[in-house]
Design an enzyme around this catalytic site. Structure first.
Site, PDB file in Angstrom:
ATOM      1  CB  CYS A  80      -1.034  -0.030   1.236  1.00 17.89           C
ATOM      2  SG  CYS A  80      -2.376   1.125   0.954  1.00 17.89           S
ATOM      3  CG  HIS A 127      -4.185  -3.644   2.253  1.00 17.24           C
ATOM      4  ND1 HIS A 127      -3.513  -3.518   3.086  1.00 17.24           N
ATOM      5  CD2 HIS A 127      -4.674  -2.611   1.698  1.00 17.24           C
ATOM      6  CE1 HIS A 127      -3.431  -1.928   3.475  1.00 17.24           C
ATOM      7  NE2 HIS A 127      -4.302  -1.510   2.477  1.00 17.24           N
ATOM      8  CD  GLU A 161      -2.503  -6.749   4.669  1.00 14.68           C
ATOM      9  OE1 GLU A 161      -2.699  -5.685   5.144  1.00 14.68           O
ATOM     10  OE2 GLU A 161      -1.583  -6.984   3.667  1.00 14.68           O
TER      11      GLU A 161
END
Length: 212
Positions: free
Chosen positions: A87, A192, A194
């Site tokens: 990011c 992202h 994750e």
């Protein structure tokens, strides 16, 4: 093998730590630690730089934390350790950030970070939610990943690269929005990983096992 996730108080560390820890365990890729210790960062085998917020604030926080910036430069530039920016952590890799004020970036990827300006004015900024990746160039991080796989974005600014070869993937948001950048031992993801479910976890594993 140690992966250091840099803690400079500008990233979503909990979810990133859990995702990297899980995939490192499954891939037998060593330990993962969240750290603000320059000595740990300097000796780590892999470096992850997350980032949430505005470009100037994140760069200021990174440089303001005692020893962290120099340790990261040593690990990535001098030792050639694999690096992943996530990011705003990816955006900091640019030459310049144009958010609020002109801010010098790391200049690892030639380009500048500018506001997303979709041609379709009905599309909202920030660009938030799932979008389909369009892969522009092969890379080890894309092992098992294909054009059309989708990842999760939350951002209002994106990187316009100077060298097209350094843009590895993009998405369509009524204009091209850079999604993945890279060169040498450095990779950056605007989304992202994750938070991107199976696709993101696969890309984390690919980074953890990448040997540039």
């Amino acid at each position: 093998m140690l992966t250091a996730i840099i803690d400079y108080e500008s990233g979503n560390l909990h979810s990133a730590h859990k995702a990297f820890e899980r995939m490192a365990r499954e891939a037998d890729a060593g330990d993962v630690t969240v750290t603000a210790d320059p000595d740990v960062i300097a000796r780590a085998d892999r470096i992850v730089l997350p980032g949430d917020g505005a470009f100037p604030a994140c760069m200021g926080a990174l440089k303001g934390k005692s020893g962290i910036f120099a340790a990261m430069i040593e690990a990535v530039e001098e030792k050639g350790r694999p690096f992943l920016g996530i990011c705003v952590g990816m955006q900091l890799m640019a030459t310049w950030g144009r958010e609020y004020e002109d801010t010098k970036g790391l200049d690892w990827i030639s380009g500048e970070v500018t506001r997303i300006m979709p041609a379709d004015k009905t599309l909202k900024v920030p660009h938030m939610g799932w979008n389909d990746l369009i892969i522009d160039a092969p890379h080890a991080v894309f092992d098992g990943i294909k054009t059309g796989d989708h990842t999760y974005f939350v951002h209002s600014y994106h990187m316009a690269v100077t060298d097209p070869a350094q843009r590895l993937a993009h998405v369509d948001y009524a204009s091209d929005v850079t999604a993945v950048i890279g060169r040498d031992n450095m990779i950056g993801m605007q989304f992202h990983p994750e938070k991107s479910q199976g696709i993101g976890l696969r890309m984390i594993t690919n980074f953890l096992t990448w040997k540039p």
